[in-house]
Design a protein around this motif. Structure first.
Motif, PDB file in Angstrom:
ATOM      1  N   ALA A 217       0.826  -1.208   0.000  1.00  0.00           N
ATOM      2  CA  ALA A 217       0.000   0.000   0.000  1.00  0.00           C
ATOM      3  C   ALA A 217       0.857   1.253   0.000  1.00  0.00           C
ATOM      4  O   ALA A 217       0.617   2.197  -0.783  1.00  0.00           O
ATOM      5  CB  ALA A 217      -0.938   0.002   1.211  1.00  0.00           C
ATOM      6  N   ALA A 218       1.880   1.297   0.862  1.00  0.00           N
ATOM      7  CA  ALA A 218       2.728   2.486   0.936  1.00  0.00           C
ATOM      8  C   ALA A 218       3.469   2.713  -0.372  1.00  0.00           C
ATOM      9  O   ALA A 218       3.615   3.851  -0.827  1.00  0.00           O
ATOM     10  CB  ALA A 218       3.716   2.350   2.089  1.00  0.00           C
ATOM     11  N   ALA A 219       3.944   1.645  -0.994  1.00  0.00           N
ATOM     12  CA  ALA A 219       4.647   1.781  -2.268  1.00  0.00           C
ATOM     13  C   ALA A 219       3.713   2.275  -3.366  1.00  0.00           C
ATOM     14  O   ALA A 219       4.066   3.166  -4.152  1.00  0.00           O
ATOM     15  CB  ALA A 219       5.273   0.447  -2.664  1.00  0.00           C
ATOM     16  N   ARG A 220       2.522   1.719  -3.439  1.00  0.00           N
ATOM     17  CA  ARG A 220       1.569   2.083  -4.500  1.00  0.00           C
ATOM     18  C   ARG A 220       1.096   3.524  -4.366  1.00  0.00           C
ATOM     19  O   ARG A 220       0.753   4.163  -5.352  1.00  0.00           O
ATOM     20  CB  ARG A 220       0.348   1.172  -4.440  1.00  0.00           C
ATOM     21  N   GLU A 221       1.063   4.047  -3.146  1.00  0.00           N
ATOM     22  CA  GLU A 221       0.565   5.398  -2.916  1.00  0.00           C
ATOM     23  C   GLU A 221       1.665   6.448  -3.011  1.00  0.00           C
ATOM     24  O   GLU A 221       1.377   7.641  -2.870  1.00  0.00           O
ATOM     25  CB  GLU A 221      -0.102   5.466  -1.537  1.00  0.00           C
ATOM     26  N   SER A 222       2.897   6.035  -3.285  1.00  0.00           N
ATOM     27  CA  SER A 222       4.006   6.997  -3.318  1.00  0.00           C
ATOM     28  C   SER A 222       4.883   6.765  -4.536  1.00  0.00           C
ATOM     29  O   SER A 222       4.553   7.206  -5.640  1.00  0.00           O
ATOM     30  CB  SER A 222       4.811   6.925  -2.012  1.00  0.00           C
ATOM     31  N   ASP A 223       5.984   6.046  -4.345  1.00  0.00           N
ATOM     32  CA  ASP A 223       6.957   5.870  -5.424  1.00  0.00           C
ATOM     33  C   ASP A 223       6.342   5.225  -6.659  1.00  0.00           C
ATOM     34  O   ASP A 223       6.588   5.670  -7.793  1.00  0.00           O
ATOM     35  CB  ASP A 223       8.134   5.021  -4.938  1.00  0.00           C
ATOM     36  N   LEU A 224       5.568   4.173  -6.469  1.00  0.00           N
ATOM     37  CA  LEU A 224       4.993   3.494  -7.625  1.00  0.00           C
ATOM     38  C   LEU A 224       3.951   4.357  -8.323  1.00  0.00           C
ATOM     39  O   LEU A 224       3.798   4.293  -9.542  1.00  0.00           O
ATOM     40  CB  LEU A 224       4.395   2.150  -7.212  1.00  0.00           C
ATOM     41  N   LEU A 225       3.252   5.201  -7.571  1.00  0.00           N
ATOM     42  CA  LEU A 225       2.287   6.098  -8.198  1.00  0.00           C
ATOM     43  C   LEU A 225       2.991   7.099  -9.102  1.00  0.00           C
ATOM     44  O   LEU A 225       2.488   7.440 -10.181  1.00  0.00           O
ATOM     45  CB  LEU A 225       1.466   6.821  -7.131  1.00  0.00           C
ATOM     46  N   ALA A 226       4.150   7.577  -8.691  1.00  0.00           N
ATOM     47  CA  ALA A 226       4.919   8.492  -9.552  1.00  0.00           C
ATOM     48  C   ALA A 226       5.272   7.805 -10.869  1.00  0.00           C
ATOM     49  O   ALA A 226       5.131   8.394 -11.955  1.00  0.00           O
ATOM     50  CB  ALA A 226       6.182   8.951  -8.833  1.00  0.00           C
ATOM     51  N   PHE A 227       5.740   6.562 -10.795  1.00  0.00           N
ATOM     52  CA  PHE A 227       6.044   5.818 -12.017  1.00  0.00           C
ATOM     53  C   PHE A 227       4.789   5.573 -12.839  1.00  0.00           C
ATOM     54  O   PHE A 227       4.802   5.684 -14.069  1.00  0.00           O
ATOM     55  CB  PHE A 227       6.715   4.490 -11.668  1.00  0.00           C
ATOM     56  N   GLN A 228       3.700   5.228 -12.171  1.00  0.00           N
ATOM     57  CA  GLN A 228       2.462   4.940 -12.885  1.00  0.00           C
ATOM     58  C   GLN A 228       1.983   6.162 -13.663  1.00  0.00           C
ATOM     59  O   GLN A 228       1.620   6.063 -14.851  1.00  0.00           O
ATOM     60  CB  GLN A 228       1.393   4.485 -11.894  1.00  0.00           C
ATOM     61  N   LEU A 229       1.985   7.322 -13.031  1.00  0.00           N
ATOM     62  CA  LEU A 229       1.585   8.547 -13.713  1.00  0.00           C
ATOM     63  C   LEU A 229       2.533   8.865 -14.865  1.00  0.00           C
ATOM     64  O   LEU A 229       2.107   9.248 -15.962  1.00  0.00           O
ATOM     65  CB  LEU A 229       1.559   9.709 -12.725  1.00  0.00           C
ATOM     66  N   GLY A 230       3.828   8.716 -14.628  1.00  0.00           N
ATOM     67  CA  GLY A 230       4.799   8.984 -15.679  1.00  0.00           C
ATOM     68  C   GLY A 230       4.621   8.084 -16.880  1.00  0.00           C
ATOM     69  O   GLY A 230       4.747   8.517 -18.030  1.00  0.00           O
ATOM     70  N   ILE A 231       4.301   6.816 -16.636  1.00  0.00           N
ATOM     71  CA  ILE A 231       4.080   5.862 -17.727  1.00  0.00           C
ATOM     72  C   ILE A 231       2.789   6.193 -18.468  1.00  0.00           C
ATOM     73  O   ILE A 231       2.738   6.154 -19.704  1.00  0.00           O
ATOM     74  CB  ILE A 231       4.080   4.428 -17.181  1.00  0.00           C
ATOM     75  N   GLU A 232       1.745   6.552 -17.738  1.00  0.00           N
ATOM     76  CA  GLU A 232       0.480   6.890 -18.386  1.00  0.00           C
ATOM     77  C   GLU A 232       0.609   8.127 -19.267  1.00  0.00           C
ATOM     78  O   GLU A 232       0.047   8.177 -20.365  1.00  0.00           O
ATOM     79  CB  GLU A 232      -0.593   7.127 -17.317  1.00  0.00           C
ATOM     80  N   ILE A 233       1.339   9.119 -18.798  1.00  0.00           N
ATOM     81  CA  ILE A 233       1.471  10.368 -19.544  1.00  0.00           C
ATOM     82  C   ILE A 233       2.494  10.245 -20.676  1.00  0.00           C
ATOM     83  O   ILE A 233       2.257  10.672 -21.799  1.00  0.00           O
ATOM     84  CB  ILE A 233       1.861  11.522 -18.594  1.00  0.00           C
ATOM     85  N   GLY A 234       3.668   9.667 -20.364  1.00  0.00           N
ATOM     86  CA  GLY A 234       4.759   9.645 -21.328  1.00  0.00           C
ATOM     87  C   GLY A 234       4.826   8.424 -22.211  1.00  0.00           C
ATOM     88  O   GLY A 234       5.420   8.459 -23.282  1.00  0.00           O
ATOM     89  N   ARG A 235       4.255   7.300 -21.764  1.00  0.00           N
ATOM     90  CA  ARG A 235       4.303   6.039 -22.501  1.00  0.00           C
ATOM     91  C   ARG A 235       5.733   5.693 -22.953  1.00  0.00           C
ATOM     92  O   ARG A 235       6.010   5.541 -24.148  1.00  0.00           O
ATOM     93  CB  ARG A 235       3.375   6.102 -23.704  1.00  0.00           C
ATOM     94  N   PRO A 236       6.652   5.576 -22.013  1.00  0.00           N
ATOM     95  CA  PRO A 236       8.031   5.268 -22.381  1.00  0.00           C
ATOM     96  C   PRO A 236       8.150   3.894 -23.020  1.00  0.00           C
ATOM     97  O   PRO A 236       7.431   2.962 -22.641  1.00  0.00           O
ATOM     98  CB  PRO A 236       8.765   5.316 -21.039  1.00  0.00           C
ATOM     99  N   GLY A 237       9.070   3.770 -23.966  1.00  0.00           N
ATOM    100  CA  GLY A 237       9.284   2.478 -24.599  1.00  0.00           C
ATOM    101  C   GLY A 237       9.934   1.470 -23.685  1.00  0.00           C
ATOM    102  O   GLY A 237       9.788   0.259 -23.892  1.00  0.00           O
ATOM    103  N   ALA A 238      10.658   1.957 -22.670  1.00  0.00           N
ATOM    104  CA  ALA A 238      11.393   1.044 -21.791  1.00  0.00           C
ATOM    105  C   ALA A 238      11.329   1.515 -20.349  1.00  0.00           C
ATOM    106  O   ALA A 238      11.221   2.713 -20.071  1.00  0.00           O
ATOM    107  CB  ALA A 238      12.851   0.919 -22.241  1.00  0.00           C
ATOM    108  N   VAL A 239      11.407   0.563 -19.447  1.00  0.00           N
ATOM    109  CA  VAL A 239      11.534   0.814 -18.013  1.00  0.00           C
ATOM    110  C   VAL A 239      12.882   0.258 -17.582  1.00  0.00           C
ATOM    111  O   VAL A 239      13.210  -0.890 -17.912  1.00  0.00           O
ATOM    112  CB  VAL A 239      10.406   0.136 -17.217  1.00  0.00           C
ATOM    113  N   MET A 240      13.670   1.062 -16.886  1.00  0.00           N
ATOM    114  CA  MET A 240      14.938   0.562 -16.358  1.00  0.00           C
ATOM    115  C   MET A 240      14.761   0.212 -14.887  1.00  0.00           C
ATOM    116  O   MET A 240      14.399   1.066 -14.083  1.00  0.00           O
ATOM    117  CB  MET A 240      16.057   1.593 -16.498  1.00  0.00           C
ATOM    118  N   CYS A 241      15.011  -1.042 -14.566  1.00  0.00           N
ATOM    119  CA  CYS A 241      14.889  -1.465 -13.166  1.00  0.00           C
ATOM    120  C   CYS A 241      16.158  -1.115 -12.400  1.00  0.00           C
ATOM    121  O   CYS A 241      17.224  -0.905 -12.982  1.00  0.00           O
ATOM    122  CB  CYS A 241      14.577  -2.951 -13.069  1.00  0.00           C
ATOM    123  N   ALA A 242      16.028  -1.060 -11.076  1.00  0.00           N
ATOM    124  CA  ALA A 242      17.055  -0.506 -10.211  1.00  0.00           C
ATOM    125  C   ALA A 242      18.000  -1.576  -9.666  1.00  0.00           C
ATOM    126  O   ALA A 242      17.780  -2.777  -9.811  1.00  0.00           O
ATOM    127  CB  ALA A 242      16.393   0.247  -9.063  1.00  0.00           C
TER     128      ALA A 242
END
Length: 736
Positions: A217-242
């Motif tokens: 829950a904490a991840a989805r409401e913070s860091d992962l939400l930032a990625f989710q919004l970025g993916i929805e808006i930008g539609r990047p071709g690739a995701v780089m994992c950490a």
């Protein structure tokens, strides 16, 4: 992300101890076509050709075991052989978010350095960030690259993180909108952008083995939400994992992050590439990794040799190999890499790109203090002393994979820890000297310079000047966290002494993260210029003399003390020696970071939850004029209000809308914002949408909003809020 081999090469030397209306990308008209083309190409592939796209090499002549690239490879971050028989282009990769890396020093050409990610975040301007992305995307294509390793979306859980300067903010909404727009701009050039570093990459200390503990829950409401919004808006071709681990699993082999969240819940169609040197086993393929970057720097060529063998004996790997190729092909076709080939040697209008970097730097500078209107400076000032910070030479930049060089290389380069030649790990200054820009805007003044190495000459010069301007710097780099938030090299004492000698002392900060200011109350004015990029000196002078009305707002909280952070001691900082690589000192070494302490309440949310007050809060910034925001009306899905310039000069402000309570629960969240430019006396009605995820909780069944009263308030910043407007919302539940 600097390549892992570079880390290994330097390890010994360095071992020293919207809310605002979501500007979502328009639906791709060729999305179905890209999928169809990917399927057709996959069916046409021979078995051996299915191994061409799933791994890369790093075509750089560095490290103990450098690869031998083919003649057609371009010096850069990575090279993926294409399949000429099928018209599938090679992938040529370059760093990074702030401009094109690996130029000047290795390639003897130059690129435009945009201001740091924090400076871009301080603009709160999605359009400006999108234009910046388009600029570096254009330069990438002009240098022959078709994959840009940009899109930094990590939230700032700890301001001491060495990579804080690369990222946009501590808030998921602001970060998601800005990174999405940056990606849009990059990919408008028919190249692939990544979004990185997925996910919860909150520190550099022990970055290859630190184990982040956090609830779903904490991840989805913070860091992962930032990625989710970025993916929805930008539609990047690739995701780089950490590099880091998340709940005991490496991020690049996390079934939770890659399969459950990214590919199942978010229905992501592109591919996941590893960070350089982040793959430890073939099992990562089954956990959702699609591409092994710079495979020669991992323990084995898992996604070339090992997966070929595994696919013959195990249908799971055979299916995964097909899916890997399908995803990479989709990214290629969806972004038109096969239609618009990168054209190495294409002309670049560096003057136009420099102007954009200048405007971005101006918008990102934050005025933090302005006692008795000490700023703007009068151009008729008779005597000015400029002190410290290499202000006679240039402006500071951050180190690591985001290091960019202009056409003539750096103005100054200071080797760090024995760095001999690999200039990405040197303290560097761009060729934009604030001293020269100040002299240009104050031609009648006697402008002196003192380097600040010794206090006495600086104090003597300050005592006899009308104005003293101190440039204070703090260098940050990938791979190395900071032990605290003080200014290094005695600069706090220098500022204290100069301010005591001259009450009209102005401090210009060039930093990659928040800093403490024990001297604050003794100064006349303070501006945060961050790492302001290729034209930063001119931008700083423009703000100092009022040619530009400062409009930047802090995208990150400046804490009042390190003790106010969720983890007053950064995990591993005092137990591990500095190690750029971030590898464990022994095979069985463990390092844990408990992010459940703050959960989703990062930065200003943590302060609101615990009753702390910041030195300067999230969203803070002063102007040479004044604004009001009134008339808030909202139904919980959208909001409208009026912003007015009630001062005497034109300027821009950032209106901020916060959720402040949910029933009896105090819960502060930024839910909308709008950057507004207004002439003196002008007013404007502003409308913003409110993403329901910002009002919701994440649970086992997805998002849910409880029925009840929700309070919203407009804010000048996270701690200065207007009247609360309450609206009753019905219960609601949904899945991503």
């Amino acid at each position: 992300m600097l390549r892992s081999i570079m880390m290994a090469y330097l390890a010994t030397a360095l071992a020293t101890g919207a809310g605002a209306p979501l500007s979502a990308a328009p639906p791709r008209s060729d999305a179905d076509e890209a999928s169809a083309k990917a399927e057709a190409a996959l069916r046409a592939m021979r078995p051996e050709e299915k191994l061409a796209l799933t791994h890369s090499l790093m075509p750089l002549p560095i490290g103990p075991n450098p690869a031998t690239p083919p003649p057609e490879a371009i010096t850069g971050a990575g090279y993926v052989a294409g399949i000429p028989r099928l018209g599938i282009p090679a992938l040529t990769e370059t760093d990074a978010s702030l401009g094109i890396g690996y130029v000047f020093g290795l390639r003897k050409d130059g690129a435009t350095a945009l201001p740091s990610g924090l400076a871009q975040g301080a603009t709160w301007n999605p359009d400006m960030v999108r234009r910046g992305g388009a600029t570096i995307g254009f330069e990438a294509r002009a240098k022959g690259f078709n994959v840009l390793l940009g899109g930094g979306a990590n939230l700032m859980r700890d301001p001491r993180n060495g990579r804080t300067f690369e990222y946009f903010s501590e808030d998921p909404l602001l970060t998601g909108i800005l990174v999405g727009n940056a990606i849009q701009g990059i990919q408008s050039n028919n190249i692939i952008s990544t979004i990185k570093h997925y996910a919860l990459n909150g520190q550099e200390t022990g970055r290859k083995f630190v184990n982040v503990k956090i609830s779903d829950a904490a991840a989805r409401e913070s860091d992962l939400l930032a990625f989710q919004l970025g993916i929805e808006i930008g539609r990047p071709g690739a995701v780089m994992c950490a590099y880091n681990l998340v709940n005991d699993a490496p991020a690049c082999a996390s079934d939770y992050l890659l399969n459950t969240v990214l590919k199942r819940d978010w229905r992501y169609k592109g591919y996941v590439m590893s960070d350089w040197g982040a793959v430890t086993s073939l099992d990562a393929a089954l956990k959702g990794l699609d591409h092994q970057s710079a495979a020669e720097y991992d323990p084995a060529r898992f996604f070339e040799v090992d997966i070929a063998k595994a696919a013959k004996r195990d249908p799971r790997y055979a299916r995964r190999l097909d899916d890997m190729n399908r995803r990479i092909l989709w990214a290629i076709y969806a972004n038109g890499l096969d239609k618009q080939r990168a054209s190495r040697g294409a002309p670049i209008d560096f003057e136009a790109h420099g102007q954009l970097a200048l405007e971005m730097a101006k918008q990102g500078i934050v005025l933090l203090r302005n006692r008795q209107n000490a700023l703007p400076l009068a151009r008729t000032a008779k005597s000015i002393v400029v002190i410290g910070g290499y202000a006679d030479t240039g402006v500071l930049s951050g180190g690591g994979s985001t290091q960019v060089h202009g056409q003539d290389g750096p103005a100054a380069l200071i080797p760090i820890g024995g760095d001999s030649g690999l200039t990405a790990l040197s303290q560097q200054y761009h060729r934009s000297a604030p001293l020269a820009a100040i002299r240009k805007l104050a031609p009648a003044a006697d402008v002196k310079f003192r380097d600040g190495r010794y206090v006495a000459p600086a104090v003597h010069a300050a005592r006899s000047a009308d104005v003293a301007i101190i440039f204070a710097t703090k260098w940050s780099t990938e791979g190395i966290d900071q032990p605290d938030l003080t200014l290094p090299s005695g600069q706090d004492a220098l500022i204290e002494a100069v301010a005591a000698a001259n009450p009209n002392t102005i401090v210009v900060l060039e930093t990659g993260n928040p800093v403490l200011m024990p001297w604050l109350d003794k100064t006349a004015a303070v501006i945060e210029a961050w790492y302001p990029g290729a034209r930063g000196g001119e931008a700083i002078a423009s703000v100092l003399f009022g040619e530009t009305n400062p409009s930047g707002r802090l995208p990150v909280t400046f804490p009042a003390a390190v003790a106010d952070l969720p983890r007053p001691e950064l995990d591993g900082m005092n137990t591990l020696e500095t190690n750029f690589v971030g590898s464990p000192p022994t095979p069985d070494a463990k390092l844990s970071a408990n992010y459940d302490i703050e959960g989703s309440d990062i930065g200003y949310r943590w302060n609101a939850r615990t009753g702390r007050k910041a030195l300067f809060p999230f969203g803070f910034g002063l102007s040479y004029t004044s604004f009001s925001a009134t008339g808030l009306s909202t139904d919980g899905r959208k909001a409208s209000f009026t912003v007015k310039n009630i001062g005497k000069v034109a300027g821009a402000t950032v209106a901020q809308l916060y959720l402040v309570n949910r029933g009896a629960e105090q819960k502060q969240r930024l839910v909308g914002f709008a950057r507004v430019q207004l002439d003196a006396g002008e007013s404007r009605m502003v409308d913003v949408s409110i993403d329901p995820r910002l009002l919701a909780d994440w649970g086992q069944s997805g998002w849910s909003i409880p029925a009840g009263n929700f309070g919203f308030a407009l804010g000048e910043n996270a701690e200065r809020l207007g009247p609360v407007v309450t609206v009753r919302l019905p219960a609601r539940a949904w899945k991503d």
